[in-house]
Design a protein around this motif. Structure first.
Motif, PDB file in Angstrom:
ATOM      1  N   ARG A  31       0.841  -1.192   0.000  1.00  0.00           N
ATOM      2  CA  ARG A  31       0.000   0.000   0.000  1.00  0.00           C
ATOM      3  C   ARG A  31       0.873   1.237   0.000  1.00  0.00           C
ATOM      4  O   ARG A  31       1.865   1.313   0.701  1.00  0.00           O
ATOM      5  N   CYS A  32       0.491   2.191  -0.788  1.00  0.00           N
ATOM      6  CA  CYS A  32       1.214   3.455  -0.908  1.00  0.00           C
ATOM      7  C   CYS A  32       0.522   4.480  -0.014  1.00  0.00           C
ATOM      8  O   CYS A  32      -0.712   4.510   0.055  1.00  0.00           O
ATOM      9  N   GLN A  91       0.546   7.754  -0.410  1.00  0.00           N
ATOM     10  CA  GLN A  91       0.028   8.873  -1.195  1.00  0.00           C
ATOM     11  C   GLN A  91      -0.413   8.373  -2.570  1.00  0.00           C
ATOM     12  O   GLN A  91       0.033   8.872  -3.595  1.00  0.00           O
ATOM     13  N   CYS A  92      -1.280   7.372  -2.570  1.00  0.00           N
ATOM     14  CA  CYS A  92      -1.750   6.771  -3.821  1.00  0.00           C
ATOM     15  C   CYS A  92      -3.231   6.463  -3.747  1.00  0.00           C
ATOM     16  O   CYS A  92      -3.811   6.384  -2.674  1.00  0.00           O
ATOM     17  N   CYS A  93      -3.814   6.254  -4.914  1.00  0.00           N
ATOM     18  CA  CYS A  93      -5.139   5.662  -5.021  1.00  0.00           C
ATOM     19  C   CYS A  93      -4.915   4.202  -5.390  1.00  0.00           C
ATOM     20  O   CYS A  93      -3.992   3.874  -6.119  1.00  0.00           O
ATOM     21  N   VAL A  94      -5.766   3.312  -4.901  1.00  0.00           N
ATOM     22  CA  VAL A  94      -5.613   1.884  -5.176  1.00  0.00           C
ATOM     23  C   VAL A  94      -6.826   1.401  -5.954  1.00  0.00           C
ATOM     24  O   VAL A  94      -7.969   1.687  -5.595  1.00  0.00           O
ATOM     25  N   ASN A 154      -1.324   0.424  -7.312  1.00  0.00           N
ATOM     26  CA  ASN A 154      -1.177   1.792  -6.807  1.00  0.00           C
ATOM     27  C   ASN A 154      -1.114   2.774  -7.968  1.00  0.00           C
ATOM     28  O   ASN A 154      -0.421   2.533  -8.954  1.00  0.00           O
ATOM     29  N   TYR A 155      -1.832   3.887  -7.810  1.00  0.00           N
ATOM     30  CA  TYR A 155      -1.828   4.945  -8.816  1.00  0.00           C
ATOM     31  C   TYR A 155      -1.528   6.264  -8.121  1.00  0.00           C
ATOM     32  O   TYR A 155      -2.050   6.545  -7.048  1.00  0.00           O
ATOM     33  N   SER A 156      -0.703   7.081  -8.759  1.00  0.00           N
ATOM     34  CA  SER A 156      -0.333   8.367  -8.170  1.00  0.00           C
ATOM     35  C   SER A 156      -1.369   9.432  -8.514  1.00  0.00           C
ATOM     36  O   SER A 156      -2.244   9.230  -9.363  1.00  0.00           O
ATOM     37  N   GLU A 157      -1.230  10.565  -7.857  1.00  0.00           N
ATOM     38  CA  GLU A 157      -2.150  11.676  -8.069  1.00  0.00           C
ATOM     39  C   GLU A 157      -2.161  12.085  -9.538  1.00  0.00           C
ATOM     40  O   GLU A 157      -1.117  12.217 -10.171  1.00  0.00           O
ATOM     41  N   CYS A 192      -7.442   9.935 -10.060  1.00  0.00           N
ATOM     42  CA  CYS A 192      -6.937   9.991  -8.692  1.00  0.00           C
ATOM     43  C   CYS A 192      -6.632  11.450  -8.350  1.00  0.00           C
ATOM     44  O   CYS A 192      -5.743  12.060  -8.940  1.00  0.00           O
ATOM     45  N   ASN A 219      -3.346  10.592   3.770  1.00  0.00           N
ATOM     46  CA  ASN A 219      -3.670   9.958   2.499  1.00  0.00           C
ATOM     47  C   ASN A 219      -4.932  10.584   1.909  1.00  0.00           C
ATOM     48  O   ASN A 219      -5.969   9.941   1.816  1.00  0.00           O
TER      49      ASN A 219
END
Length: 86
Positions: free
Chosen positions: A41-42, A44-47, A52-55, A68, A78
């Motif tokens: 799990r990240c 600062q990410c969306c899952v 994991n996906y960044s902003e 995201c 988060n």
């Protein structure tokens, strides 16, 4: 006098450390292995589907496009959420 005080204090601390019970914790090897585990799990990410996906990331799902983005209503570590792209 000062050296006797420090020596006594050190002996007292050493004795207290030796008097502590020793605790053994059995940890399964899977804890230290990443084989077969899902993506970490990240913070600062969306899952989405264990990825994991960044902003700013945009993905195409069955329900349409999702992006995201930061959640301005949330205060925390988060604040990223998925928002439907119109």
């Amino acid at each position: 006098m000062k050296t006797h005080y420090l020596a006594g204090l050190l002996m007292l601390l050493a004795g207290a450390a030796m008097a502590r019970p020793q605790v053994e914790v059995n940890v399964p090897p899977e804890v230290f292995s990443t084989q077969g585990q899902q993506t970490q799990r990240c913070t600062q990410c969306c899952v989405y589907q264990n990825e994991n996906y960044s902003e700013g990331a945009v993905i195409n799902t069955d329900g349409g496009l999702l992006q995201c983005l930061r959640d301005e209503k949330t205060i925390g570590t988060n604040p990223l959420i998925w928002r439907r792209v119109k």
